[in-house]
Scaffold this active site. Structure first.
Site, PDB file in Angstrom:
ATOM      1  N   ASP A 111     -20.252 -29.938  41.732  1.00  8.80           N
ATOM      2  CA  ASP A 111     -18.966 -29.677  41.086  1.00  8.80           C
ATOM      3  C   ASP A 111     -17.811 -29.656  42.077  1.00  8.80           C
ATOM      4  O   ASP A 111     -18.003 -29.402  43.275  1.00  8.80           O
ATOM      5  CB  ASP A 111     -18.990 -28.315  40.383  1.00  8.80           C
ATOM      6  CG  ASP A 111     -19.820 -28.319  39.114  1.00  8.80           C
ATOM      7  OD1 ASP A 111     -20.503 -29.322  38.853  1.00  8.80           O
ATOM      8  OD2 ASP A 111     -19.796 -27.298  38.390  1.00  8.80           O
ATOM      9  N   HIS A 256     -22.120 -27.508  44.770  1.00  5.68           N
ATOM     10  CA  HIS A 256     -20.701 -27.849  44.887  1.00  5.68           C
ATOM     11  C   HIS A 256     -20.492 -28.748  46.103  1.00  5.68           C
ATOM     12  O   HIS A 256     -21.121 -28.566  47.147  1.00  5.68           O
ATOM     13  CB  HIS A 256     -19.842 -26.586  45.030  1.00  5.68           C
ATOM     14  CG  HIS A 256     -19.891 -25.706  43.826  1.00  5.68           C
ATOM     15  ND1 HIS A 256     -20.937 -24.828  43.583  1.00  5.68           N
ATOM     16  CD2 HIS A 256     -19.032 -25.584  42.773  1.00  5.68           C
ATOM     17  CE1 HIS A 256     -20.716 -24.201  42.428  1.00  5.68           C
ATOM     18  NE2 HIS A 256     -19.569 -24.635  41.924  1.00  5.68           N
TER      19      HIS A 256
END
Length: 288
Positions: A111, A256
């Protein structure tokens, strides 16, 4: 958005979002009233009211948000996986948490990017092991790093929508949600020729409007089953341990590649990915 502020919001949202996720079967909402080909609301200033994301283009650079008035809300089908139908009313009440019918497979997701400091290292590791992943990108990062979007697609990864500026979605008016998602879909479509079919709410904080607007844009919601908590920068050992402890058929792993110092995430992937492969797991993504 400064990583400290993002961490606080993420923690707060995680506590509030727990009740919104669960096993998905036929949980649906009524079809949205807005027609699928209606134009979105007028755009807002990038990052207004939510803070700017970490700089993808250096100090002083300003990401230019596309005008979503030019972006017609319509279904996109280029990457529609056979296991899931294209998003159509009635829309979902909860996001997907796992990949059903995937056998001994797992899905890795990343992400907040793309970030030129960390995303290339993640892509390099995935390519080295011939594995695919899903990248949920923020528009303010993607618009400045479209070369990385193209590399993701060229190497077989799935690019998803993670909003424009990573706001707390339940705090926004529906017009702002539509702006955040529509503008990001437009950036992806301009770079790749097709808009995303998947989206993920920042902080995992979903609401009814986000499901409806996501469906209007032709996207299905995807959450996760294993959280590496790499955004807390706990050390590569901790990230590796969480992935290996949570490994199971069908799970979706949250990582992430932006939003802070993600060097630990890059290092951890290099260690846990070959171990997952040695254990017989297949790292997969939704296929067209």
């Amino acid at each position: 958005m400064p990583s400290g502020r993002r961490a606080v919001l993420r923690l707060a949202a995680a506590l509030g979002a727990t009740a919104t996720v669960g096993v998905l079967a036929a949980d649906r909402l009524a079809a949205p009233d807005r027609p699928a080909d209606a134009a979105p609301a007028p755009r807002h200033t990038p990052g207004a009211g939510s803070g700017a994301g970490p700089g993808a283009a250096g100090p002083g650079a300003k990401a230019v948000r596309p005008n979503p008035n030019a972006y017609r809300l319509r279904p996109m089908t280029a990457y529609a996986p056979p296991a899931y139908r294209r998003a159509l009313p009635p829309v979902r009440q909860r996001p997907f948490l796992s990949v059903s019918g995937a056998g001994h497979s797992m899905v890795l997701t990343f992400d907040d990017g793309p970030d030129p400091r960390y995303t290339p290292g993640i892509l390099d590791t995935l390519r080295r092991h011939d594995c695919r992943a899903m990248f949920f990108v923020c528009g303010e990062m993607a618009v400045e790093n479209q070369d990385l979007l193209r590399r993701m697609a060229d190497e077989g990864h799935v690019v998803g929508n993670h909003s424009w500026s990573h706001p707390l979605i339940p705090k926004l008016r529906p017009s702002r949600i539509r702006d955040e998602l529509g503008s990001t879909s437009e950036v992806v479509e301009r770079a790749l020729g097709t808009a995303p079919l998947w989206y993920r709410a920042p902080y995992g904080a979903w609401n009814r409007h986000s499901f409806e607007i996501g469906a209007e844009l032709g996207m299905e919601p995807l959450a996760w089953t294993v959280d590496t908590l790499d955004w807390t920068e706990p050390g590569a050992d901790s990230i590796v341990r969480r992935v290996l402890d949570g490994a199971a058929p069908g799970v979706v792993v949250l990582n992430h590649d932006a939003g802070g110092d993600r060097s630990q995430s890059v290092a951890a992937l290099r260690r846990y990915l070959p171990r997952l492969l040695d254990a017989g797991y297949h790292l997969t993504v939704p296929r067209r």
